[in-house]
Design an enzyme around this catalytic site. Structure first.
Site, short mmCIF file in Angstrom:
data_model
loop_
_atom_site.label_atom_id
_atom_site.label_comp_id
_atom_site.label_asym_id
_atom_site.label_seq_id
_atom_site.Cartn_x
_atom_site.Cartn_y
_atom_site.Cartn_z
N ARG A 56 91.34 46.17 39.96
CA ARG A 56 91.37 44.77 39.55
C ARG A 56 91.44 43.80 40.74
O ARG A 56 91.03 42.65 40.65
CB ARG A 56 92.54 44.53 38.61
CG ARG A 56 92.38 43.28 37.78
CD ARG A 56 93.68 42.74 37.20
NE ARG A 56 94.49 43.70 36.51
CZ ARG A 56 95.77 43.96 36.83
NH1 ARG A 56 96.35 43.32 37.84
NH2 ARG A 56 96.46 44.84 36.15
N ASP A 181 81.38 21.82 41.16
CA ASP A 181 80.44 22.79 40.59
C ASP A 181 79.14 22.65 41.37
O ASP A 181 78.45 21.63 41.26
CB ASP A 181 80.25 22.50 39.10
CG ASP A 181 79.38 23.54 38.40
OD1 ASP A 181 78.44 24.06 39.04
OD2 ASP A 181 79.62 23.80 37.21
N LYS A 206 73.17 31.99 37.36
CA LYS A 206 71.94 31.22 37.43
C LYS A 206 71.08 31.72 38.59
O LYS A 206 70.51 32.78 38.50
CB LYS A 206 72.28 29.73 37.54
CG LYS A 206 73.29 29.24 36.47
CD LYS A 206 72.71 29.26 35.08
CE LYS A 206 73.74 29.12 33.97
NZ LYS A 206 74.54 27.93 33.98
C1 LIG Z 1 75.80 27.78 33.25
C2 LIG Z 1 76.69 26.87 34.02
C3 LIG Z 1 78.04 27.16 34.20
C4 LIG Z 1 78.70 28.34 33.53
O1 LIG Z 1 78.24 29.56 33.97
P1 LIG Z 1 78.34 30.86 33.02
O2 LIG Z 1 78.09 31.97 33.96
O3 LIG Z 1 77.32 30.67 31.96
O4 LIG Z 1 79.73 30.87 32.47
C5 LIG Z 1 78.78 26.31 34.97
N1 LIG Z 1 78.24 25.21 35.51
C6 LIG Z 1 76.96 24.88 35.35
C7 LIG Z 1 76.44 23.66 35.99
C8 LIG Z 1 76.14 25.69 34.59
O5 LIG Z 1 74.87 25.34 34.39
#
Ligand SMILES: *Cc1c(COP(=O)(O)O)cnc(C)c1O
Length: 392
Positions: A56, A181, A206
Site C-alpha cells: 500500500r 488541476d 486523460k
Molecule cells: C477527468 C477529470 C478529472 C478526474 O479524473 P478521473 O481520473 O476521471 O477521476 C479531474 N479533473 C479534470 C479537469 C478532468 O477532466
C-alpha cells in the site's frame, strides 16, 4: 534536459533490470524483511518517497511514475492515486481541516465541486466559489480562516484561463496553500509549480495514460507541502493498481509526440470551426481572439486537444440529430485518448459565483489522432443535420 528527453528516459533503469527497456510491473502486498533490524529501519523510513514496507505504501512501479512526473513538473515529490478525483480529494483533505475556508474556482471540474459541497463541507470546511478571472482581486475574497485556494486553468467546460501567478502571489503573502488541476495542459505544456503554485494535480486517466484504458491520478507537490500529501495518502490508504501505473508509464513515453499532434489538430479544427456559420464562438485559448489568449501565451507552452464550441441558436432536436449521426466523434466522458470525442454540456447547472452568459448550445470537443480531413467531413455532415429545416 528538455521534457521530450525526460518523458523518454525518466522512471526506468535498464541496468537494474536485465537490460530490459521498460521496468517490470511489481504486484505486491507483503514485503519481507530478513532481520528485526531491517524491519525496524523500514518503519522509521515509512513516509520517505521511494521507500516501502508494504504494498500500500508504493512499489518500484509507482515510484517510477512518481519520479518521472515530479521531474517533469519541477516538484519535490508525487503521489499516485486510483483516479484523478481521488488525487484531488487526497490533496484537498491534506491542506484543509475543520474550521478552514477554501476558495474554489466556479469553473472547477464538476466532481471536484461535488466533493467540496458534499464531503469537505460535511467535515466543517467552509467553501466559497470565485470568478476564475478574478486574478489578484482574489485578495478581497480572503477570510481570516482561508487556508487553500484551488485553481483549474483552463476551466472545465468553458476554458477560461486563470492568472495563476497573480493568485499564487496573493496566496503566498497570506500563507495560503495553492492547488491546481493541471490535467488539460499536462506537465509538458504548463508547470504551475514554477509559477508559485504549491501542488499540481493530474487526472493521468486523460493524456498521460492516453489510450482510454486506465483510471489514475497523481499529485505533485513542492517541498513544503509534500510531507502532508504523502502522509495523507498513507492515512487514507490510497494505492493505485500497478498495471494502471504501468499504462501511465508507457503512455508517458509518447506523450510529447501525441500531445503536439493533438495540439496541432485542435488548433486547426478550432480555426476551421470559428469560420463556420453554425458556430457562435470557439472556446480555445490558443486562438488569438480568445479572452484567455494573452495569459495562455504568457504562461503555457502549448495547448492540448480539448476545447469548447458554442453553437448558434439551434433546437435540442437539431443538436441531437447532429451528434447522434456522427461517425468519428463519439460521445462519452473523459478525454485525452487517441480518439475524438464530442459532448453536449450544460454550464448553467455547474456555476454559482458567475453567470455563463450564453444561452445557445455548447459542445465540448476532444480532437483525437484521426485524419483532420475525416474529422472535418464528419462535422460537416453533422452541421447539415443541425441546420436541417425539420429541426427548426
Ligand atoms: C477527468 C477529470 C478529472 C478526474 O479524473 P478521473 O481520473 O476521471 O477521476 C479531474 N479533473 C479534470 C479537469 C478532468 O477532466
Amino acid at each position: 534536459m528538455r521534457s521530450d528527453t525526460l518523458a523518454t528516459h525518466l522512471g526506468r533503469d535498464p541496468d537494474e533490470n536485465y537490460g530490459m527497456v521498460n521496468p517490470p510491473v511489481y504486484h505486491a502486498s507483503t514485503v519481507l524483511f530478513p532481520t528485526v533490524e531491517k524491519l525496524e529501519e523500514t518503519n522509521r523510513r515509512r513516509l520517505e518517497s521511494g521507500h516501502t514496507h508494504y504494498g500500500r505504501m508504493g512499489t518500484p512501479t509507482s515510484f517510477a511514475l512518481e519520479e518521472a512526473i515530479t521531474a517533469l513538473e519541477g516538484g519535490h515529490g508525487a503521489v499516485t492515486a486510483s483516479s484523478g478525483l481521488a488525487a484531488i480529494s487526497l490533496a484537498l483533505t491534506a491542506c484543509l481541516e475543520s474550521g478552514d475556508h477554501a476558495l474554489i474556482p466556479d469553473t472547477a471540474y464538476g466532481p471536484t465541486r461535488t466533493f467540496c459541497d458534499q464531503v469537505l463541507s460535511k467535515y466543517g470546511v467552509e467553501i466559497d466559489y470565485y470568478d476564475p478571472l478574478v486574478g489578484a482581486g482574489i485578495e478581497a475574497l480572503l477570510k481570516t480562516n482561508t487556508r487553500a485556494i484551488y485553481l483549474e486553468s483552463p476551466g472545465s467546460l468553458t476554458f477560461e484561463i486563470q492568472d495563476v501567478p497573480a493568485i499564487a502571489e496573493v496566496a503566498h503573502k497570506h500563507g495560503i496553500t495553492t492547488l491546481i488541476d493541471n490535467t488539460w495542459a499536462t506537465p509538458l505544456f504548463f508547470n504551475p509549480l514554477n509559477h508559485g503554485v504549491d501542488i499540481a494535480i493530474h487526472a493521468a486517466t486523460k493524456y498521460i495514460v492516453g489510450h482510454a484504458d486506465a483510471m489514475l491520478g497523481i499529485v505533485v507537490a513542492n517541498q513544503q507541502t509534500y510531507p502532508a500529501i504523502r502522509q495523507n495518502a498513507v492515512r487514507f490508504g490510497h494505492c493505485a493498481g500497478p498495471d494502471d501505473i504501468y499504462l501511465a508509464l508507457r503512455g508517458l513515453r509518447t506523450l510529447p509526440t501525441r500531445l503536439r499532434h493533438h495540439q496541432d489538430q485542435g488548433i486547426k479544427l478550432a480555426k476551421w470551426l470559428n469560420q463556420r456559420p453554425e458556430v457562435a464562438r470557439v472556446l480555445h485559448p490558443a486562438l488569438e481572439d480568445d479572452p484567455g489568449h494573452t495569459l495562455w501565451r504568457r504562461d503555457f507552452s502549448g495547448a492540448s486537444g480539448l476545447f469548447g464550441v458554442l453553437l448558434n441558436d439551434y433546437s435540442y432536436a437539431a443538436v441531437t440529430a447532429m451528434l447522434d449521426g456522427l461517425k468519428l466523434f463519439s460521445m462519452g466522458y473523459s478525454w485525452g485518448g487517441f480518439e475524438s470525442l464530442i459532448l453536449p454540456v450544460d454550464t448553467n447547472t455547474t456555476r454559482s459565483a458567475t453567470e455563463w452568459g450564453a444561452k445557445t448550445p455548447l459542445l465540448r470537443i476532444h480532437v483525437g489522432l484521426e485524419s483532420l480531413l475525416d474529422l472535418q467531413s464528419d462535422l460537416e455532415a453533422g452541421f447539415e443535420r443541425l441546420t436541417d429545416d425539420r429541426y427548426r
